[in-house]
Scaffold this active site. Structure first.
Site, PDB file in Angstrom:
ATOM      1  N   TYR A  97      -6.669  -1.388   0.762  1.00  0.00           N
ATOM      2  CA  TYR A  97      -7.591  -2.492   0.467  1.00  0.00           C
ATOM      3  C   TYR A  97      -9.043  -2.062   0.731  1.00  0.00           C
ATOM      4  CZ  TYR A  97      -3.250  -5.264   0.724  1.00  0.00           C
ATOM      5  OH  TYR A  97      -1.979  -5.745   0.552  1.00  0.00           O
ATOM      6  N   HIS A 151       3.742   0.958   1.678  1.00  0.00           N
ATOM      7  CA  HIS A 151       3.228  -0.059   0.745  1.00  0.00           C
ATOM      8  C   HIS A 151       4.157  -0.267  -0.466  1.00  0.00           C
ATOM      9  CE1 HIS A 151      -0.900  -2.022  -0.171  1.00  0.00           C
ATOM     10  NE2 HIS A 151       0.057  -2.753  -0.676  1.00  0.00           N
TER      11      HIS A 151
END
Ligand code: NAP
Length: 281
Positions: free
Chosen positions: A57, A115
């Site tokens: 992010y 992830h």
């Protein structure tokens, strides 16, 4: 007076609230940074102490915002971050974790996730996770975007059974996991973290949800989060950079949907009747 936020117990016995906070896209715009930090801090005050971030992010910008939000109050927060699959080799995972710890300004990530599945063998990533746990750099580890077949493969590798969490797309308009993955994880005590619980905001414009919310004198977001609260072992992590919306989302935990409400929601957002491949955002 609020009802306390319900908790769920992770396989290692730690209890976490079933409503936490997401942080994707936080840190992208410097002009919004102060509001984002304040919103996370209010969320902490209100008991949404689980905060989800990832090295991906904003290339660490989101982790830095989280670090700022928990500065001076680290112990109140349960911090989740994620390693990118392209970094998830034996040594790459450990290096990525060190970078995330630095961005976050903390000594331990409470829960560290892969992830999504990439090219490195699962056994390699799991070995790295276990080494990080032993070294005290992470408290526990888990995965994200794993369907049932991925979970079965994971459980077959050495120490794979130590997985604590699978973080997947789950909300009223994406109920596919209810057919198989959700019961599979519930049976094994593996928590499901529901990402995009508001379907990135799209859900809030759904006419049926707006109608049901009005009947409860609630907002569509509150009904979407109250729905997820009814699922055992599910933790939802809505993202907002607004303190008012953080409060609104927290207040969803005071809503108790009845069997009739759940029937109305099933008619508007039918549960799956057959296997659907896991969707990803
Ligand atoms: P989401 O939480 O479903 O929705 C976020 C959007 O809804 C934002 O635009 C937010 O805007 C808005 N919003 C939040 N509360 C609201 C409210 N009460 N009323 C109206 N609008 C509201 O979507 P998400 O960010 O994709 O998912 C949540 C978190 O899950 C992410 O932040 C991330 O931490 C995680 N995630 C993980 C994966 C993965 O692959 N593991 C993928 C996606 C997401 P404002 O900020 O302007 O309020």
């Amino acid at each position: 007076m609020h009802d306390p936020i319900p908790t769920t117990t992770l396989p290692d016995g730690r209890r976490v609230p079933v409503l936490g906070q997401g942080t994707w896209r936080m840190g992208d715009a410097p002009s919004r940074k102060n509001d984002e930090v304040k919103s996370l801090q209010l969320g902490l005050d209100l008991g949404m102490t689980l905060i989800d971030t990832a090295e991906m992010y904003g290339n660490g910008a989101s982790e830095r915002i989280v670090g700022e939000a928990v500065s001076g109050r680290r112990d109140e927060a349960f911090i989740v971050s994620k390693v990118l699959p392209s970094n998830a080799s034996r040594t790459g995972t450990e290096a990525a974790c060190e970078r995330s710890l630095k961005h976050l300004g903390i000594d331990q990530i409470d829960l560290y996730l892969l992830h999504w599945r990439g090219g490195y063998p699962l056994a390699e990533t799991v070995a790295a996770f276990e080494a990080l746990k032993k070294a005290g750099k992470i408290g526990a580890w888990g995965v994200s975007n794993f369907d049932v077949d991925d979970m079965e493969e994971l459980l077959a590798v050495p120490d794979g059974k130590n997985v604590a969490v699978n973080q997947v797309l789950y909300n009223l308009s994406r109920r596919g996991i209810e057919f198989d993955l959700l019961p599979w994880c519930q049976k094994r005590g593996i928590a499901i973290m529901a990402y995009s619980p508001l379907d990135e905001g799209r859900l809030l414009r759904h006419p049926d949800l707006i109608h049901i919310a009005k009947a409860h004198q609630a907002t569509p977001s509150q009904i979407a989060l109250a729905f997820l609260k009814t699922r055992p072992g599910v933790i939802s992590i809505p993202k907002t950079g607004s303190a008012d919306r953080a409060r609104e989302n927290r207040d969803a935990m005071d809503i108790h949907l009845t069997a009739e409400d759940l029937g109305d929601l099933d008619r508007a957002f039918p549960p799956p009747k057959r296997k659907r491949s896991l969707e990803m955002i």
